[in-house]
Design a protein around this motif. Structure first.
Motif, PDB file in Angstrom:
ATOM      1  N   TYR A 155      -0.149  12.127   3.208  1.00 55.03           N
ATOM      2  CA  TYR A 155       0.801  11.311   3.963  1.00 55.03           C
ATOM      3  C   TYR A 155       1.512  10.364   3.012  1.00 55.03           C
ATOM      4  CZ  TYR A 155      -3.508   8.496   4.126  1.00 55.03           C
ATOM      5  OH  TYR A 155      -4.674   7.835   3.802  1.00 55.03           O
TER       6      TYR A 155
ATOM      7  N   ALA B 202       0.835  -1.211   0.000  1.00 58.18           N
ATOM      8  CA  ALA B 202       0.000   0.000   0.000  1.00 58.18           C
ATOM      9  C   ALA B 202       0.864   1.253   0.000  1.00 58.18           C
ATOM     10  CB  ALA B 202      -0.962   0.002   1.195  1.00 58.18           C
TER      11      ALA B 202
ATOM     12  N   ARG C  84      -4.293   7.484  12.431  1.00 56.94           N
ATOM     13  CA  ARG C  84      -5.559   6.997  11.878  1.00 56.94           C
ATOM     14  C   ARG C  84      -6.746   7.723  12.492  1.00 56.94           C
ATOM     15  NH1 ARG C  84      -3.415   1.937  13.098  1.00 56.94           N
ATOM     16  NH2 ARG C  84      -5.057   1.616  14.654  1.00 56.94           N
TER      17      ARG C  84
ATOM     18  N   ILE D 143      -0.088   9.952  -0.797  1.00 56.16           N
ATOM     19  CA  ILE D 143      -1.475   9.551  -0.579  1.00 56.16           C
ATOM     20  C   ILE D 143      -2.208  10.741   0.030  1.00 56.16           C
ATOM     21  CG2 ILE D 143      -2.987   7.935   0.618  1.00 56.16           C
ATOM     22  CD1 ILE D 143      -0.494   6.060   0.740  1.00 56.16           C
TER      23      ILE D 143
ATOM     24  N   LEU E   2      -6.928  11.426  11.395  1.00 55.26           N
ATOM     25  CA  LEU E   2      -7.472  11.565  10.046  1.00 55.26           C
ATOM     26  C   LEU E   2      -8.998  11.484  10.056  1.00 55.26           C
ATOM     27  CD1 LEU E   2      -4.984   9.446   7.914  1.00 55.26           C
ATOM     28  CD2 LEU E   2      -5.617  11.811   7.448  1.00 55.26           C
ATOM     29  N   ASP E   3      -9.532  10.472  10.741  1.00 55.62           N
ATOM     30  CA  ASP E   3     -10.987  10.320  10.806  1.00 55.62           C
ATOM     31  C   ASP E   3     -11.635  11.523  11.500  1.00 55.62           C
ATOM     32  OD1 ASP E   3     -10.808   7.863   9.551  1.00 55.62           O
ATOM     33  OD2 ASP E   3     -10.825   6.720  11.427  1.00 55.62           O
TER      34      ASP E   3
ATOM     35  N   ASP F  94       4.164  13.377   9.705  1.00 54.17           N
ATOM     36  CA  ASP F  94       3.159  12.324   9.605  1.00 54.17           C
ATOM     37  C   ASP F  94       2.008  12.731   8.697  1.00 54.17           C
ATOM     38  OD1 ASP F  94       4.275  10.401  11.594  1.00 54.17           O
ATOM     39  OD2 ASP F  94       3.954  12.096  12.955  1.00 54.17           O
TER      40      ASP F  94
ATOM     41  N   SER G 231       2.438   6.930   3.438  1.00 53.03           N
ATOM     42  CA  SER G 231       2.139   5.498   3.327  1.00 53.03           C
ATOM     43  C   SER G 231       1.006   5.118   4.259  1.00 53.03           C
ATOM     44  CB  SER G 231       3.381   4.668   3.671  1.00 53.03           C
ATOM     45  OG  SER G 231       3.084   3.288   3.724  1.00 53.03           O
ATOM     46  N   ARG G 232       0.203   4.138   3.823  1.00 53.36           N
ATOM     47  CA  ARG G 232      -0.843   3.583   4.693  1.00 53.36           C
ATOM     48  C   ARG G 232      -0.308   2.461   5.575  1.00 53.36           C
ATOM     49  NH1 ARG G 232      -3.535   3.871  -0.369  1.00 53.36           N
ATOM     50  NH2 ARG G 232      -5.170   5.463  -0.430  1.00 53.36           N
ATOM     51  N   ALA G 233       0.855   1.949   5.225  1.00 49.93           N
ATOM     52  CA  ALA G 233       1.392   0.785   5.929  1.00 49.93           C
ATOM     53  C   ALA G 233       1.787   1.143   7.364  1.00 49.93           C
ATOM     54  CB  ALA G 233       2.607   0.240   5.176  1.00 49.93           C
TER      55      ALA G 233
ATOM     56  N   GLN H 144       0.341   2.375   9.918  1.00 50.41           N
ATOM     57  CA  GLN H 144      -0.023   3.709  10.391  1.00 50.41           C
ATOM     58  C   GLN H 144      -0.424   3.637  11.855  1.00 50.41           C
ATOM     59  OE1 GLN H 144      -3.511   5.832   8.644  1.00 50.41           O
ATOM     60  NE2 GLN H 144      -1.915   6.896   7.498  1.00 50.41           N
TER      61      GLN H 144
ATOM     62  N   ARG I 183      -5.975  12.277   1.469  1.00 51.21           N
ATOM     63  CA  ARG I 183      -7.368  12.059   1.868  1.00 51.21           C
ATOM     64  C   ARG I 183      -8.086  13.404   1.851  1.00 51.21           C
ATOM     65  NH1 ARG I 183      -9.398   8.652   7.170  1.00 51.21           N
ATOM     66  NH2 ARG I 183     -11.633   8.856   6.813  1.00 51.21           N
TER      67      ARG I 183
END
Length: 307
Positions: A270, A27, A281, A154, A284-285, A140, A272-274, A276, A156
């Motif tokens: 960011y 990812a 996380r 990446i 972000l939400d 980050d 990478s999703r790896a 995280q 969002r």
């Protein structure tokens, strides 16, 4: 760069026999996989792979490095893990990069609320408008206002950032009020160094309009241009979230409302999703919800070129 992640990348490249396949499995962007491979070769002091357009194979140094990477990953997997659910709660430092205008208008308030909910997290907020290198600067998250994103990162979407043309009553008393965007050529336009310094972009009647502008003041921080507009220095193109309070109290006047400045998006960017961490996380939400609640356009409504 993180040596454990680099080892995982190098093993994935060899297992998948392809940088693209390794990137998909982890990812990550292909550019990030390439950077980790280059750093691994720098650490090894040797070329690790023979690469052609059709094949990929290990050099002698690559064979040795691959074995070391596998041993490193085995050791990492054998480390004891605390399975206590509370250990997964968000904690640690999150480093964030953001422009001053957005930080002042909404992000500082958002972070204060997030930190109230997650007291084990701390935030290091780096203020600046120039895009930072996330890996080199150990960032980050970067919160960016843009219409064109780096395809190697990446992003969002958090919301949209409409802009408005505005000037002070004092400036407009001393100069003719512009009736069309073509009239801007006769005005002192306060321009932003990193975007639209000599060309302002609008939509009028469903068609794009690009208008050359000039002036005696440009700056790399939109907050400075906002203050200059308030002081009567000229016409500025400002984010609505910055200018709205001053338009509401009459200190600035919105101009040419039938011409819509180029739409910009607000994005959390960011690398990478790896792997995280929970802090990133959950932040972000939280930010997705926060920007909607603040009245900015709902997330996902702006599609930047290159995203």
């Amino acid at each position: 760069m993180d040596r454990l992640i680099a080892a995982r990348v190098f093993v994935a490249i060899n297992e998948r026999r392809s940088l693209i396949a390794a990137a998909d499995s982890l990812a990550m962007s292909r550019a990030m996989v390439t950077r980790y491979l280059a750093q691994m070769e720098a650490w090894a002091g040797a070329r690790l792979l023979h690469r052609t357009t059709r094949s990929l194979s290990l050099t002698a140094a690559g064979e040795e490095t691959l074995q070391r990477c596998r041993r490193l990953l085995e050791v990492a997997e054998q480390m004891p893990v605390n399975v206590d659910a509370g250990n997964d709660a968000p904690h640690g430092i999150v480093r964030i990069a953001c422009s001053q205008s957005l930080a002042q208008a909404t992000l500082a308030h958002a972070l204060a609320e997030y930190l109230r909910r997650h007291p084990r997290v701390s935030v290091d907020l780096q203020i600046g408008n120039q895009a930072v290198h996330l890996i080199d600067e150990r960032i980050d998250l970067a919160i960016r206002i843009t219409h064109q994103l780096d395809p190697n990162l990446i992003a969002r979407p958090l919301g949209a950032c409409p802009s408005v043309l505005c000037a002070s009553p004092a400036y407009l008393d001393a100069h003719a009020v512009p009736l069309t965007v073509d009239d801007l050529a006769a005005h002192n336009c306060l321009t932003y160094s990193y975007f639209g310094k000599s060309l302002w972009q609008f939509e009028y009647g469903g068609e794009p309009r690009n208008v050359p502008v000039s002036g005696n003041l440009s700056a790399n921080e939109s907050v400075v241009l906002l203050q200059a507009a308030l002081a009567g220095a000229g016409i500025a193109m400002q984010p609505v979230f910055s200018a709205a309070p001053f338009i509401a109290d009459g200190r600035l006047i919105a101009l040419l409302p039938e011409y819509r400045p180029l739409a910009l998006g607000i994005f959390a960017v960011y690398a990478s999703r790896a792997h995280q961490p929970a802090s990133v996380r959950t932040l972000l939400d939280f930010l997705v919800d926060w920007f909607v609640q603040e009245g900015l356009a709902p997330a996902g409504t702006v599609s930047p070129s290159g995203a």
